[in-house]
Write a protein that holds these residues in place. Structure first.
Motif: not given
Length: 113
Positions: A2, A4-8, A11
């Motif tokens: 996922n 989005e999970n990695t990007k979150a 951050r």
């Protein structure tokens, strides 16, 4: 995997450093911190920031004070302590080393389509 999970997670890893950096410049209340983060496209929600501020306060990196507001209830202003300032200096050194290393490794591989 996922994305989005990695990007979150990426951050989240730098959020503490960013918040301490904001508070180095001036004392702020939570909404100001969120607005500054949002202005540089580092969008987070209150539910993420409040527990982090509490943890930083419990670690003696921040203190806070209440101030009356003309636009509603009193506001809790956060301020960096001397310990917080020293912590920020160390994070800054680490960030410089990490960002230089990551830039060297990824400079030829990133394609911003």
């Amino acid at each position: 995997m996922n994305i989005e999970n990695t990007k979150a997670q990426m951050r989240k890893g730098i959020l503490e450093f960013c918040i301490l950096s904001i508070l180095k410049r001036k004392d702020c209340y939570t909404s100001e911190i969120l607005e500054e983060l949002k202005s540089v496209k580092l969008v987070v929600v209150e539910g993420t920031v409040y527990p982090l501020l509490t943890r930083l306060k419990n670690d003696d990196l921040l203190i806070y004070r209440w101030e009356e507001s003309n636009a509603g209830p009193p506001r809790k202003y956060y301020e960096l302590t001397e310990k917080g300032n020293q912590f920020l200096i160390e994070l800054g050194k680490t960030w410089t080393t990490l960002s230089e290393a990551v830039d060297k490794i990824t400079s030829n591989n990133i394609n911003h389509e």
